[in-house]
Scaffold this active site. Sequence first.
Site, PDB file in Angstrom:
ATOM      1  N   HIS A 191       0.815  -1.213   0.000  1.00 18.05           N
ATOM      2  CA  HIS A 191       0.000   0.000   0.000  1.00 18.05           C
ATOM      3  C   HIS A 191       0.851   1.267   0.000  1.00 18.05           C
ATOM      4  O   HIS A 191       0.387   2.326  -0.412  1.00 18.05           O
ATOM      5  CB  HIS A 191      -0.940   0.020   1.211  1.00 18.05           C
ATOM      6  CG  HIS A 191      -2.020  -1.013   1.123  1.00 18.05           C
ATOM      7  ND1 HIS A 191      -1.855  -2.304   1.582  1.00 18.05           N
ATOM      8  CD2 HIS A 191      -3.279  -0.961   0.613  1.00 18.05           C
ATOM      9  CE1 HIS A 191      -2.965  -2.991   1.364  1.00 18.05           C
ATOM     10  NE2 HIS A 191      -3.839  -2.213   0.768  1.00 18.05           N
ATOM     11  N   GLY A 192       2.075   1.182   0.504  1.00 17.19           N
ATOM     12  CA  GLY A 192       2.911   2.382   0.499  1.00 17.19           C
ATOM     13  C   GLY A 192       4.079   2.265   1.452  1.00 17.19           C
ATOM     14  O   GLY A 192       4.141   1.362   2.285  1.00 17.19           O
TER      15      GLY A 192
END
Lengths: 299, 472
Positions: B332-333
């Site tokens: 996701h990051g």
Amino acid sequence: MRITFAVTLCLLIAFSVFLKFTPKPAKPTLQSQWANNQYLVEKYLRTQSINPVDTLIIGSSLTDRLDFSEKANCVYRLSLSGDSSLTALAVAMKSGKTPKNIWVEINYPERDVNLELIRDATGYSKAIPAFQIENRPLSLALGYLHQAAARFNPPHIIGDAEQQEAKTDTQPTSNINETVRQNAIALQTGIYKGQLQSNILLERMDKYMHFIKELESKGAIVGFFELPIYPNLRELPRAVQVREAFKKYFPQHQLISFADLSNGLTIKTSDGVHLQENEASAVVKNFDFYLPANCNLLR
Amino acid sequence: MNYTDQVFIVFFLVTFSLYYLASNVKQQLLIIILASLFFYAWEAPLLLVIFLCSWVITGVSSWYVLSSANKNKQKLAAFSGVITNLLMLGFFKYKLLFVADYILSHQGTAQSITDWLILAPLPIGISFYTFHGISLLVDIYRGTASVFVNRRPKIVEHLSETLLYLVFFPQLIAGPIIKAKDFYPQVSRKRFGDIDFTSCFRLLILGYFLKSVVADNLSEQTFWIAYPYFQWRSSGDLLMMLYGYSAQIFADFAGYSIIAIGLGKLLGYNLPENFNFPYLSSSISEFWKRWHISLSSWLRDYLYIPLGGNKAGNVRTYINLLVVMVLGGLWHGAALSFLVWGLWHGLGLALERPWINSRIYASNNFAVTFTRVFIVFNFVTIGWLFFKLQDFSQALGFMKTLVHPEAGGILAINNDAAFYILSFSVPVVVYHLFSKFKNSIPRFLKDSMYGVMLFLILTSPGPSKPFIYFQF
């Protein structure tokens, strides 16, 4: 799908009939800051097409604290929380009739025009009551609940309803915990010690120039005001940069300074930038000098 | 371009008309590819270059795997394709960890290609099209999917089908991640007469309702979870907002996925279900079979099972679970919060594993099931805090304020905010309960419910916000 579309149509008609024949709650109940902004824009545009105001005061959530309801007949406060004076100026350009006087808050010039808000609040559908923001089914339901509760329990619930527009703001206006307040002031101090990027400020100033020239060509007299903030922030780089930019770009325009508006009052604020209730009332009194003396004479 | 923008509706109508006016499959492919590229380039045209690089790498290496008879060469081509895709994803996703200061001080001053690559923002949808590319390479290399067995396409044909697979706009930005073996068999001539309009419109109404009415309105209330605003709120408000966010993220992502599936269907493609009433899950493992199904099944097929899954002993199984969930979080990051979120779920899965065969898990007793659903829902909701506050120190600050509020305790709740959060969360509860009764509801009532949803889409949409998963 025929049933689906028929149900939608029936509901829209029934809702429109309901809005036409049922008295609405005395004060609109709005779900959020975004709804409050939309409401202020929609209402302003309707007001200007029916019963135009003499003076328009525009700004951000800082201005939202100022209560000009005593002069509601001739002064309209178009304060867009979390948004900018530029957006409000763009809205003013869209209204049928331009007010004689426009006062523009200068505290947050870096915020650009919010095209989405303008699009949402100014579409053709807004002419139909069922699509107006204050007539949302849930907001109306809450409004009626407030009204019903007020009959049984006046002090608490009425307070909630009356403060709704202000309560959609970023921070509470009173009863602020001192530690939280100091933390917020420290945060603002960090922000105010920095400066806005010069290219962004330049670009925004060009937009202010463009909007103001347009409004002046329609007969408006435009002035600026700087809302008082926490004293220690006033001379920090950001505040000075913004003040000087407006003086440089608009040397011929009146700028009501924070000193004029605070007029000796000790400004504590709730978070460094938003005035507390009593401070906001005092500032409104000081602002009065720049507003029409008697609204009724203007009618 | 957001699915809720007016411009998207115009874009879709034009594409849809041209698509079905085309007289053969080649023309249809060309129209949908051009439309998808236009859709991708709308916000940031230059990022299209990065997408096209990914396409060329995936397309050429997968074609090489398909056309080569030598197993070693196939392996080398597949491996290099996967690694290059992962390197691109890793570079754009995690470069901030190393060059944040450089980016801040050099914004808008790119002098060379290297500079441009460093300063470029995260390409939209890169996490999704990279996973599509890897799925294609692995599916072809494994040779287990019948669609790729004995398949010897010409390179132009293969590249165009691969481009469609990667860029197909209904799923380009945020999935659902469709596996190559499920997508390629669907590439064929589509006819207007084959469209099931009723089911498409139902999907679109439900999707737009969840997004515009539920998620966007809730986003106005949950905004105040952000720093520094949470400091001004009472414990009761913070809890209410956290539960509201739980409903919001479901409505936002499920809404997006349902719209994507509906749009895909209108164009003749079936995209996989992404949600199956996840908040009814009675275990964490069940939750991951119901939430973001296309990602969790991708991670299972292409990561968990290749790592050994649960077939390599207990210790290895626990390690695999943690590794997969942490990598899933980091997908996701590049934020500590995402790592913690992945770890949170990994630990949840590991902790419940010894109990899976116990009597409690086998019980059909309503009270036991209800308690388990309640526990899982709360576990997941706490995890969402790390999603909302991607700065880990702020998430900790939120928890600290929740326990020691400056502004009032658990009972000090803002009545109006609570009213709106509860009201806009009700549809999420109803939607989940609906799964239990969907077969017994009369058709008239079902159609009427869609009518009510359409009415609310028209009268009560929230502010148009980008989908939460667009940032990934």
